[in-house]
Design a protein around this motif. Structure first.
Motif, PDB file in Angstrom:
ATOM      1  N   HIS A  17       0.835  -1.205   0.000  1.00 17.87           N
ATOM      2  CA  HIS A  17       0.000   0.000   0.000  1.00 17.87           C
ATOM      3  C   HIS A  17       0.867   1.252   0.000  1.00 17.87           C
ATOM      4  O   HIS A  17       1.943   1.267   0.600  1.00 17.87           O
ATOM      5  CB  HIS A  17      -1.003   0.006   1.159  1.00 17.87           C
ATOM      6  CG  HIS A  17      -0.395  -0.042   2.534  1.00 17.87           C
ATOM      7  ND1 HIS A  17      -0.092   1.091   3.246  1.00 17.87           N
ATOM      8  CD2 HIS A  17      -0.046  -1.088   3.328  1.00 17.87           C
ATOM      9  CE1 HIS A  17       0.396   0.747   4.431  1.00 17.87           C
ATOM     10  NE2 HIS A  17       0.452  -0.575   4.506  1.00 17.87           N
TER      11      HIS A  17
ATOM     12  N   ASP B 278       6.316   1.099   6.432  1.00 18.60           N
ATOM     13  CA  ASP B 278       4.892   0.768   6.248  1.00 18.60           C
ATOM     14  C   ASP B 278       4.271   1.764   5.300  1.00 18.60           C
ATOM     15  O   ASP B 278       3.726   2.752   5.725  1.00 18.60           O
ATOM     16  CB  ASP B 278       4.209   0.772   7.625  1.00 18.60           C
ATOM     17  CG  ASP B 278       2.777   0.275   7.589  1.00 18.60           C
ATOM     18  OD1 ASP B 278       2.373  -0.300   6.572  1.00 18.60           O
ATOM     19  OD2 ASP B 278       2.059   0.465   8.588  1.00 18.60           O
TER      20      ASP B 278
ATOM     21  N   GLY C  52      -8.912   1.457   6.241  1.00 24.04           N
ATOM     22  CA  GLY C  52      -9.954   0.435   6.249  1.00 24.04           C
ATOM     23  C   GLY C  52     -10.229  -0.243   4.923  1.00 24.04           C
ATOM     24  O   GLY C  52     -11.124  -1.076   4.836  1.00 24.04           O
TER      25      GLY C  52
ATOM     26  N   ASP D  83       4.079  -6.506   3.542  1.00 26.41           N
ATOM     27  CA  ASP D  83       3.603  -5.472   4.472  1.00 26.41           C
ATOM     28  C   ASP D  83       3.695  -5.988   5.914  1.00 26.41           C
ATOM     29  O   ASP D  83       2.901  -5.598   6.759  1.00 26.41           O
ATOM     30  CB  ASP D  83       2.152  -5.109   4.108  1.00 26.41           C
ATOM     31  CG  ASP D  83       1.642  -3.875   4.836  1.00 26.41           C
ATOM     32  OD1 ASP D  83       2.478  -3.034   5.220  1.00 26.41           O
ATOM     33  OD2 ASP D  83       0.417  -3.759   5.019  1.00 26.41           O
ATOM     34  N   THR D  84       4.653  -6.860   6.171  1.00 26.22           N
ATOM     35  CA  THR D  84       4.772  -7.476   7.493  1.00 26.22           C
ATOM     36  C   THR D  84       6.219  -7.402   7.990  1.00 26.22           C
ATOM     37  O   THR D  84       7.084  -6.870   7.301  1.00 26.22           O
ATOM     38  CB  THR D  84       4.334  -8.953   7.449  1.00 26.22           C
ATOM     39  OG1 THR D  84       5.015  -9.594   6.367  1.00 26.22           O
ATOM     40  CG2 THR D  84       2.829  -9.080   7.238  1.00 26.22           C
TER      41      THR D  84
ATOM     42  N   MET E  42     -10.131  -7.684  12.052  1.00 26.25           N
ATOM     43  CA  MET E  42     -10.514  -6.608  12.952  1.00 26.25           C
ATOM     44  C   MET E  42     -11.888  -6.039  12.663  1.00 26.25           C
ATOM     45  O   MET E  42     -12.440  -6.203  11.589  1.00 26.25           O
ATOM     46  CB  MET E  42      -9.479  -5.485  12.932  1.00 26.25           C
ATOM     47  CG  MET E  42      -9.468  -4.634  11.695  1.00 26.25           C
ATOM     48  SD  MET E  42      -9.416  -2.889  12.113  1.00 26.25           S
ATOM     49  CE  MET E  42      -8.088  -2.872  13.300  1.00 26.25           C
TER      50      MET E  42
ATOM     51  N   ARG F 215      -9.646  -7.213  17.698  1.00 35.42           N
ATOM     52  CA  ARG F 215      -8.837  -8.027  16.780  1.00 35.42           C
ATOM     53  C   ARG F 215      -9.471  -9.400  16.802  1.00 35.42           C
ATOM     54  O   ARG F 215      -9.732  -9.956  17.885  1.00 35.42           O
ATOM     55  CB  ARG F 215      -7.384  -8.099  17.245  1.00 35.42           C
ATOM     56  CG  ARG F 215      -6.656  -6.784  17.227  1.00 35.42           C
ATOM     57  CD  ARG F 215      -6.308  -6.297  15.827  1.00 35.42           C
ATOM     58  NE  ARG F 215      -5.921  -4.881  15.853  1.00 35.42           N
ATOM     59  CZ  ARG F 215      -5.344  -4.248  14.846  1.00 35.42           C
ATOM     60  NH1 ARG F 215      -5.089  -4.868  13.712  1.00 35.42           N
ATOM     61  NH2 ARG F 215      -5.053  -2.978  14.939  1.00 35.42           N
TER      62      ARG F 215
ATOM     63  N   GLU G 217       0.990 -13.027  13.287  1.00 42.45           N
ATOM     64  CA  GLU G 217       1.038 -11.579  13.486  1.00 42.45           C
ATOM     65  C   GLU G 217      -0.223 -11.099  14.194  1.00 42.45           C
ATOM     66  O   GLU G 217      -1.313 -11.568  13.902  1.00 42.45           O
ATOM     67  CB  GLU G 217       1.199 -10.905  12.110  1.00 42.45           C
ATOM     68  CG  GLU G 217       1.192  -9.399  12.133  1.00 42.45           C
ATOM     69  CD  GLU G 217       2.228  -8.832  13.076  1.00 42.45           C
ATOM     70  OE1 GLU G 217       3.418  -9.124  12.937  1.00 42.45           O
ATOM     71  OE2 GLU G 217       1.817  -8.088  14.007  1.00 42.45           O
TER      72      GLU G 217
ATOM     73  N   GLY H 297      -1.218  -7.876  14.111  1.00 44.93           N
ATOM     74  CA  GLY H 297      -1.823  -6.839  13.283  1.00 44.93           C
ATOM     75  C   GLY H 297      -2.702  -7.432  12.196  1.00 44.93           C
ATOM     76  O   GLY H 297      -2.842  -8.654  12.079  1.00 44.93           O
TER      77      GLY H 297
ATOM     78  N   PRO I 283      -6.488  -6.397   6.087  1.00 47.09           N
ATOM     79  CA  PRO I 283      -7.746  -6.878   5.522  1.00 47.09           C
ATOM     80  C   PRO I 283      -7.704  -7.228   4.022  1.00 47.09           C
ATOM     81  O   PRO I 283      -8.340  -8.197   3.615  1.00 47.09           O
ATOM     82  CB  PRO I 283      -8.727  -5.736   5.813  1.00 47.09           C
ATOM     83  CG  PRO I 283      -8.186  -5.128   7.078  1.00 47.09           C
ATOM     84  CD  PRO I 283      -6.691  -5.211   6.940  1.00 47.09           C
TER      85      PRO I 283
HETATM   86  N1  BES Z   1       1.374  -3.255   7.851  1.00 44.53           N
HETATM   87  C1  BES Z   1       0.351  -3.104   8.839  1.00 44.53           C
HETATM   88  C2  BES Z   1      -0.036  -4.431   9.481  1.00 44.53           C
HETATM   89  C3  BES Z   1       1.079  -5.011  10.289  1.00 44.53           C
HETATM   90  C4  BES Z   1       1.439  -4.414  11.477  1.00 44.53           C
HETATM   91  C5  BES Z   1       1.794  -6.099   9.850  1.00 44.53           C
HETATM   92  C6  BES Z   1       2.504  -4.911  12.215  1.00 44.53           C
HETATM   93  C7  BES Z   1       2.858  -6.576  10.582  1.00 44.53           C
HETATM   94  C8  BES Z   1       3.229  -5.982  11.751  1.00 44.53           C
HETATM   95  C9  BES Z   1      -0.867  -2.465   8.194  1.00 44.53           C
HETATM   96  O1  BES Z   1      -0.508  -1.361   7.398  1.00 44.53           O
HETATM   97  C10 BES Z   1      -1.781  -1.938   9.254  1.00 44.53           C
HETATM   98  O2  BES Z   1      -1.415  -1.002   9.897  1.00 44.53           O
HETATM   99  N2  BES Z   1      -2.958  -2.508   9.391  1.00 44.53           N
HETATM  100  C11 BES Z   1      -3.977  -1.939  10.212  1.00 44.53           C
HETATM  101  C12 BES Z   1      -5.288  -2.288   9.560  1.00 44.53           C
HETATM  102  C13 BES Z   1      -6.385  -1.337   9.843  1.00 44.53           C
HETATM  103  C14 BES Z   1      -6.071   0.081   9.520  1.00 44.53           C
HETATM  104  C15 BES Z   1      -7.645  -1.790   9.117  1.00 44.53           C
HETATM  105  C16 BES Z   1      -3.897  -2.497  11.598  1.00 44.53           C
HETATM  106  O3  BES Z   1      -3.415  -3.617  11.832  1.00 44.53           O
HETATM  107  O4  BES Z   1      -4.302  -1.775  12.506  1.00 44.53           O
END
Ligand code: BES
Ligand code: MN
Ligand code: MN
Length: 468
Positions: free
Chosen positions: A90, A123, A160, A184-185, A202, A331, A399, A401, A404
């Motif tokens: 993203h 990120d 979202g 993205d991880t 979530m 979550r 993970e 986090g 979606p």
């Molecule tokens: N890249 C993150 C998810 C993530 C966080 C992966 C930590 C690995 C380690 C992603 O950009 C993110 O922030 N996701 C949000 C989703 C939400 C905004 C719907 C999250 O997890 O809060």
């Protein structure tokens, strides 16, 4: 290493500096998807990426408008009989507050001691350019890729992903692929490589409480009427018991408990509980009976993310407010469904309010959890590629986090998803002083070079084979 492999590694390594310089330019564009005032910046970020993709040798690159922020699509098709890989990332970023805690301006990237500081470096802009500069490095060396490559970069993941499903559905043909690689991880440490095999889902809500038509003088009415802040505080305090269990009836019904074997496996993952907390000065909390690692990855949560009501300015204002509100999120873990949990939490909160009090409960966004097989040929190849670059087998990471769009890709395109990201726990994503460890990106480029060769060797049929 064979001569070909050595030349490829050198060709990819030669693109390290262009990755850093490209990332610096891109990070200057503040593509904050949640801030309406940044709409034009998110658009500019999309255009930057489109142009960058062409510069790196992608043959098509387009900005796809959505009803929200634009998605970028790029592809380089070599041979229809070769496997097609879809890369996801993203290009939007999180807001920067609290700005005063940044050591350097968030959109003036600073390179220091092998790190690049700036919003979006880890990120997720760094990951996307890691992919594109790998393409460029391979093409510099060999003139073509060993696979067909498609790349999709969403512009509202941090907000979202409201339009991602519609985007994928309306471009299903163009996105057709044999495997998706999501970057993205994170890994666990520089010397502990990992591949993510599970993400939590979530659901995010706002709850609003109203107990009078207007704000009330706290002397004239005080002592004689209900106070919405106190009501809300009670409602929220009742969400958990003293052992950290969520008190919403039915909340845990769909949770698939881990087997003893799975818990043991998770306990083997090198994870420093003390360091995890002390690094950020946090205090352990959550559900009794589970390890910290389990709580943050395999257990569902119900968290209060914000709360407001009443006078917030300087000095005093003697008023009982009419309204109070809070932001909540869960979550979710297999097999919980966001719709089901939304109904349970909403009903519970409405019932917790005294008669006559108006309670509004609104879903802001949701996303499904993800589990990927740990023994799929596409994952095995990624594990091998990571092992040969990091010099150590990757651990499989669950993970905490959420991403979606991964569930959307898996469901709509029916492809196996490989979660290959090179972030680290200390990257401060979403927080002040976000940074990326450049060596992680450089190693990631090398791993991708090996991975595309491995996928090429597997071929479409080899990639499609599912175990069992
Ligand atoms: N890249 C993150 C998810 C993530 C966080 C992966 C930590 C690995 C380690 C992603 O950009 C993110 O922030 N996701 C949000 C989703 C939400 C905004 C719907 C999250 O997890 O809060
Ligand atoms: Mn991300
Ligand atoms: Mn994020």
């Amino acid at each position: 290493m064979s001569l070909g492999a050595e030349a490829l590694a050198a060709g990819i390594a030669a693109r390290q500096r262009s990755l850093v310089e490209g990332l610096k330019s891109w990070v200057e564009i503040p593509s904050i998807s949640t801030e309406p005032a940044r709409k034009a910046d998110v658009q500019r970020s999309a255009e930057f990426l489109r142009d960058y993709a062409l510069k790196c040798g992608m043959t098509t690159a387009e900005v796809w408008p959505t009803e929200g922020h634009p998605t970028v699509f790029a592809e380089r098709l070599e041979d229809p009989s070769w496997p097609t890989v879809l890369v996801y990332g993203h290009h939007d970023v999180q807001p920067v507050d609290p700005i005063e805690e940044w050591e350097a301006a968030p959109f003036q990237p600073l390179e220091r001691d092998g790190l690049l500081l700036g919003r979006g470096t880890a990120d997720d802009k760094g990951h996307l350019l890691m992919h594109l500069e790998t393409v460029r490095g391979i093409l510099d060396t060999r003139g073509r890729l060993p696979i067909n490559l498609k790349l999709i970069a969403e512009g509202e993941e941090e907000d979202g992903s409201d339009h991602f499903e519609a985007t994928v559905r309306s471009h299903r043909e163009r996105l057709r692929s044999d495997v998706a690689v999501i970057s993205d991880t994170s890994m666990l440490a520089e010397d502990v490589p990992g591949l993510t095999v599970a993400l939590r889902g979530m659901a995010y809500w706002e709850v609003r409480v109203r107990s009078s038509r207007t704000d009330l003088h706290s002397g004239v009415y005080g002592g004689a009427v209900l106070n919405p802040i106190a009501i809300l505080a009670d409602m929220l305090a009742g969400l958990h018991d003293a052992r950290g269990r969520v008190q919403v009836p039915g909340f845990y019904d769909a949770v698939r408990e881990l087997s003893a074997g799975e818990r043991q496996e998770l306990a083997q993952v090198p994870f420093d509980e003390g360091g995890f907390l002390s690094e950020v000065g946090a205090i352990a909390g959550g559900e009794a009976g589970y390890t910290l690692m389990e709580r943050r990855t395999t257990r569902p949560t119900l968290e209060i993310c914000g709360i407001w009501g009443g006078y917030q300015g300087e000095g005093a204002k003697t008023v009982i407010p009419a309204r109070a509100a809070a932001k909540l999120s869960s979550r979710l873990v297999p097999d919980q469904g966001a719709a089901q949990i939304t109904k349970l939490v909403g009903d519970h909160l409405r019932q917790a309010a005294p008669p006559g009090v108006e309670v509004e409960f609104e879903l802001i966004h949701d996303g499904r959890w993800v589990e990927t097989p740990t023994s799929h040929p596409a994952v095995d190849a990624a594990a091998l590629a990571v092992a040969s670059v990091w010099g150590r087998d990757p651990v499989f990471i669950r993970e905490g986090g959420s991403i979606p769009p991964v569930a959307t890709i898996a469901d709509e395109l029916q492809v196996p998803c490989v979660l290959f990201g090179v972030g680290l726990p200390g990257d401060h994503i979403h927080a002040p002083n976000e940074r990326v460890v450049l060596r992680q990106l450089f190693r990631g480029m090398q791993a991708l070079g090996l991975l595309w060769d491995a996928y090429s060797e597997l071929g479409i049929d080899g990639l499609g084979v599912r175990p069992g």
